[in-house]
Design a protein around this motif. Structure first.
Motif, short mmCIF file in Angstrom:
data_model
loop_
_atom_site.label_atom_id
_atom_site.label_comp_id
_atom_site.label_asym_id
_atom_site.label_seq_id
_atom_site.Cartn_x
_atom_site.Cartn_y
_atom_site.Cartn_z
N LEU A 157 7.70 -0.80 -11.19
CA LEU A 157 7.92 -2.23 -11.02
C LEU A 157 8.27 -2.57 -9.57
CD1 LEU A 157 9.92 -3.10 -14.27
CD2 LEU A 157 7.60 -3.83 -13.68
N ALA A 158 9.11 -1.75 -8.97
CA ALA A 158 9.49 -1.97 -7.58
C ALA A 158 8.28 -1.82 -6.65
CB ALA A 158 10.61 -1.00 -7.17
N VAL A 159 7.41 -0.87 -6.93
CA VAL A 159 6.20 -0.67 -6.13
C VAL A 159 5.30 -1.90 -6.23
CG1 VAL A 159 4.07 0.66 -5.93
CG2 VAL A 159 6.24 1.83 -6.19
N GLY A 160 5.16 -2.43 -7.44
CA GLY A 160 4.35 -3.63 -7.62
C GLY A 160 4.89 -4.81 -6.83
N VAL A 161 6.20 -4.98 -6.87
CA VAL A 161 6.84 -6.07 -6.13
C VAL A 161 6.67 -5.85 -4.62
CG1 VAL A 161 9.05 -7.14 -5.57
CG2 VAL A 161 8.45 -6.66 -7.95
N TYR A 162 6.91 -4.62 -4.16
CA TYR A 162 6.76 -4.29 -2.73
C TYR A 162 5.34 -4.59 -2.27
CZ TYR A 162 5.65 -1.27 1.23
OH TYR A 162 5.18 -0.78 2.43
N PHE A 163 4.35 -4.13 -3.02
CA PHE A 163 2.96 -4.31 -2.63
C PHE A 163 2.58 -5.79 -2.59
CE2 PHE A 163 -1.67 -3.88 -3.10
CZ PHE A 163 -1.92 -2.94 -2.11
N ALA A 164 3.02 -6.54 -3.59
CA ALA A 164 2.72 -7.98 -3.64
C ALA A 164 3.39 -8.72 -2.49
CB ALA A 164 3.15 -8.56 -4.98
N VAL A 165 4.65 -8.43 -2.24
CA VAL A 165 5.38 -9.13 -1.18
C VAL A 165 4.79 -8.81 0.19
CG1 VAL A 165 7.61 -9.23 0.01
CG2 VAL A 165 7.52 -9.38 -2.48
N MET A 166 4.51 -7.54 0.47
CA MET A 166 3.94 -7.17 1.76
C MET A 166 2.57 -7.82 1.95
SD MET A 166 6.27 -5.58 3.19
CE MET A 166 5.49 -4.96 4.64
N SER A 167 1.79 -7.90 0.88
CA SER A 167 0.46 -8.51 0.97
C SER A 167 0.55 -10.01 1.23
CB SER A 167 -0.32 -8.25 -0.32
OG SER A 167 -0.49 -6.87 -0.52
N ILE A 168 1.48 -10.67 0.57
CA ILE A 168 1.65 -12.11 0.77
C ILE A 168 2.15 -12.40 2.18
CG2 ILE A 168 3.00 -14.12 0.05
CD1 ILE A 168 2.78 -12.94 -2.84
N ILE A 169 3.12 -11.63 2.64
CA ILE A 169 3.64 -11.81 4.00
C ILE A 169 2.52 -11.56 5.02
CG2 ILE A 169 5.18 -10.87 5.76
CD1 ILE A 169 7.22 -10.38 3.49
N GLY A 170 1.74 -10.52 4.80
CA GLY A 170 0.63 -10.21 5.71
C GLY A 170 -0.40 -11.33 5.74
N LEU A 171 -0.75 -11.87 4.58
CA LEU A 171 -1.71 -12.96 4.54
C LEU A 171 -1.15 -14.20 5.23
CD1 LEU A 171 -4.45 -14.00 3.63
CD2 LEU A 171 -3.39 -14.65 1.46
N MET A 172 0.12 -14.48 5.04
CA MET A 172 0.73 -15.64 5.71
C MET A 172 0.69 -15.48 7.23
SD MET A 172 3.87 -16.41 3.04
CE MET A 172 4.94 -16.90 4.33
N LYS A 173 0.99 -14.27 7.71
CA LYS A 173 0.93 -14.01 9.15
C LYS A 173 -0.50 -14.15 9.67
CE LYS A 173 4.90 -11.00 9.80
NZ LYS A 173 5.56 -11.64 10.93
N ALA A 174 -1.46 -13.65 8.90
CA ALA A 174 -2.86 -13.75 9.32
C ALA A 174 -3.33 -15.20 9.34
CB ALA A 174 -3.74 -12.93 8.38
N LEU A 175 -2.91 -15.98 8.36
CA LEU A 175 -3.29 -17.39 8.34
C LEU A 175 -2.71 -18.16 9.53
CD1 LEU A 175 -2.96 -18.17 4.53
CD2 LEU A 175 -5.05 -18.06 5.86
N ASP A 176 -1.52 -17.73 9.99
CA ASP A 176 -0.89 -18.35 11.15
C ASP A 176 -1.43 -17.77 12.48
OD1 ASP A 176 0.68 -19.99 9.60
OD2 ASP A 176 2.44 -18.70 9.67
#
Length: 111
Positions: A87-106
């Motif tokens: 569960l923690a791995v799923g949360v980590y992967f999702a959060v890192m991916s969302i943060i990365g996409l937000m940075k890329a969009l900016d």
């Protein structure tokens, strides 16, 4: 008349967003993260001077950390603590991916 330079090329920005998008989609589908990491390996050497190229390193690192921890979680399912790790791995992967996409969009590089 001077033209303002872009922070990154549209091609690299699109590619980085595609990989982050595949990672986010993999939280539901699963297999798309493998496609994403393969694309990150292929595209990372195209333009190393591009500020957005730092995302490729983070994408590759995020994939391998998540995979290693997922394997550990699967092994520890026998003991019972593995479910929490997965569960923690799923949360980590999702959060890192969302943060990365937000940075890329900016248009921001990964620090």
């Amino acid at each position: 008349m001077t033209e303002t330079p872009t922070k990154f090329t549209d091609d690299t920005a699109t590619r980085v967003k595609i990989v982050w998008g595949l990672y986010i989609l993999s939280v539901v589908v699963g297999i798309t993260s493998i496609v994403g990491v393969v694309l990150a390996y292929i595209w990372r050497g195209d333009d190393p001077t591009n500020p957005l190229s730092t995302h490729y390193r983070k994408q590759i690192r995020t994939f391998w950390i998540a995979l290693g921890l997922a394997i550990l979680g699967l092994i520890l399912v026998i003991v019972g603590v593995g479910i929490l790790i997965l569960l923690a791995v799923g949360v980590y992967f999702a959060v890192m991916s969302i943060i990365g996409l937000m940075k890329a969009l900016d248009g921001k590089p990964w620090p």
